[in-house]
Write an enzyme that holds these catalytic residues in place. Structure first.
Site, PDB file in Angstrom:
ATOM      1  N   ARG A  20      22.985   4.780  -6.582  1.00  0.00           N
ATOM      2  CA  ARG A  20      24.019   5.637  -5.996  1.00  0.00           C
ATOM      3  C   ARG A  20      25.125   5.942  -7.004  1.00  0.00           C
ATOM      4  O   ARG A  20      26.111   6.602  -6.659  1.00  0.00           O
ATOM      5  CB  ARG A  20      24.634   4.937  -4.782  1.00  0.00           C
ATOM      6  CG  ARG A  20      23.645   4.648  -3.666  1.00  0.00           C
ATOM      7  CD  ARG A  20      23.392   5.880  -2.827  1.00  0.00           C
ATOM      8  NE  ARG A  20      22.425   5.634  -1.775  1.00  0.00           N
ATOM      9  CZ  ARG A  20      22.251   6.414  -0.720  1.00  0.00           C
ATOM     10  NH1 ARG A  20      23.002   7.497  -0.575  1.00  0.00           N
ATOM     11  NH2 ARG A  20      21.339   6.147   0.180  1.00  0.00           N
ATOM     12  N   ASP A  51      30.998  -6.101 -13.708  1.00  0.00           N
ATOM     13  CA  ASP A  51      30.365  -6.681 -12.522  1.00  0.00           C
ATOM     14  C   ASP A  51      31.236  -7.752 -11.879  1.00  0.00           C
ATOM     15  O   ASP A  51      31.367  -7.812 -10.650  1.00  0.00           O
ATOM     16  CB  ASP A  51      29.000  -7.285 -12.878  1.00  0.00           C
ATOM     17  CG  ASP A  51      27.927  -6.234 -13.070  1.00  0.00           C
ATOM     18  OD1 ASP A  51      28.043  -5.143 -12.475  1.00  0.00           O
ATOM     19  OD2 ASP A  51      26.962  -6.503 -13.807  1.00  0.00           O
ATOM     20  N   GLN A  68      32.748  -2.229  -9.263  1.00  0.00           N
ATOM     21  CA  GLN A  68      32.416  -2.264 -10.694  1.00  0.00           C
ATOM     22  C   GLN A  68      32.363  -0.858 -11.270  1.00  0.00           C
ATOM     23  O   GLN A  68      32.727  -0.638 -12.424  1.00  0.00           O
ATOM     24  CB  GLN A  68      31.111  -3.032 -10.937  1.00  0.00           C
ATOM     25  CG  GLN A  68      29.832  -2.456 -10.335  1.00  0.00           C
ATOM     26  CD  GLN A  68      29.227  -1.314 -11.126  1.00  0.00           C
ATOM     27  OE1 GLN A  68      29.446  -1.204 -12.327  1.00  0.00           O
ATOM     28  NE2 GLN A  68      28.478  -0.463 -10.453  1.00  0.00           N
ATOM     29  N   LYS A  73      20.852  -5.236 -19.310  1.00  0.00           N
ATOM     30  CA  LYS A  73      22.233  -5.636 -19.583  1.00  0.00           C
ATOM     31  C   LYS A  73      22.368  -6.530 -20.814  1.00  0.00           C
ATOM     32  O   LYS A  73      23.333  -6.407 -21.575  1.00  0.00           O
ATOM     33  CB  LYS A  73      22.838  -6.321 -18.362  1.00  0.00           C
ATOM     34  CG  LYS A  73      23.011  -5.390 -17.172  1.00  0.00           C
ATOM     35  CD  LYS A  73      23.626  -6.099 -15.985  1.00  0.00           C
ATOM     36  CE  LYS A  73      23.751  -5.160 -14.795  1.00  0.00           C
ATOM     37  NZ  LYS A  73      24.403  -5.798 -13.642  1.00  0.00           N
TER      38      LYS A  73
END
Length: 275
Positions: free
Chosen positions: A17, A103, A245, A67
């Site tokens: 999203r 995060d 985030q 990541k």
């Protein structure tokens, strides 16, 4: 002047999203952006990132499983990114890559928003991958009584404990959790994406335990359902963390923090309608 280019890299990524969320932030602050979701092959993240930079990209978000690779590719890292060993936000200036991790900000902000107390709490973090790495510095900053990292493979949890080297951190395998009690349990595994849950004993949950799944869906995740069935005080999904985030990432790129709450409310409504 053409809009600045942004994207999110992940695999899988079709569920993201982020393009919609960042467009809402851009609308709030009156800036023009183009933001796309990019499916990178598991062995092709660096190649895709370099192509994006060559095409004039201004910044990128990074989600699973890239990541830690993003952390290795950045020229400069924020203190949080250095500590966590994972990057979810890249700011691009020429060929120079600045890496950060938002995060932890998103998670802690959402937990506070939901009324959770982190200071002096006994916290259990399930998982030892990039998602877990990214939130540990922010959780430690809240001064919990203990932070236990548990993973299916205990050696990975032990490695993460050694990486941070903090006396508040404990580590173990899932099968070692039987007699433990926690105020807050955070699922940082990817199990929720497939309606699965980590294979942990129900004895870790009591009527005072808050359970948080870092993933989200239109309906409660498998982990949330299981926690609720075993008497958790509150079960929360990661939608608020996602928006939080993202807002922090946006502020890194544009120097302004957008409003988080209206976007959470609208996104939740969209999910409830199946859109």
């Amino acid at each position: 002047m053409s809009p600045r280019q942004f994207c999110v890299f992940g695999n899988p990524i079709k569920q993201s999203r982020s393009p919609w969320i960042h467009q809402q932030f851009a609308n709030q602050l009156g800036v023009e952006i183009e933001y796309e979701a990019t499916l990178a092959p598991c062995d092709g993240f660096e190649r895709n990132l370099k192509s994006f930079i060559a095409d004039g990209g201004s910044g990128a978000n990074v989600t699973a499983p890239f990541k830690e690779e993003a952390w290795r590719l950045c020229d400069q890292l924020s203190d949080i990114a250095k500590d966590s060993g994972a990057v979810n936000t890249i700011y691009i200036s020429g060929d120079h890559l600045y890496g950060d991790n938002t995060d932890g900000f998103g998670l802690v902000a959402d937990l506070h928003r939901q009324g959770a107390t982190l200071t002096n709490a006994n916290i259990l973090l399930l998982g030892a991958g990039g998602a877990a790495r990214g939130v540990i510095p922010a959780l430690l900053k809240e001064n919990p009584a203990t932070l236990t990292i548990a993973n299916r493979t205990a050696s990975k949890a032990n490695h993460l404990k050694a990486h941070f080297g903090d006396s508040q951190i404990q580590s173990c395998g899932f099968d070692e959790l039987n007699d433990a009690n926690f105020d807050l349990i955070i699922n940082a595994t990817s199990a929720g994406l497939s309606q699965q849950r980590p294979n942990v004993p129900s004895t870790i949950i009591n009527q005072h335990t808050i359970c948080y799944d870092m993933v989200y869906q239109a309906t409660p995740t498998g982990f949330m359902q299981w926690c609720s069935q075993h008497g958790a005080a509150l079960c929360i999904d990661g939608l608020g963390m996602l928006v939080g985030q993202a807002a922090k990432s946006f502020s890194i790129w544009f120097g302004k923090m957008p409003q988080i709450e209206p976007v959470i409310v609208e996104l939740r409504e969209m999910l409830s309608k199946g859109s």
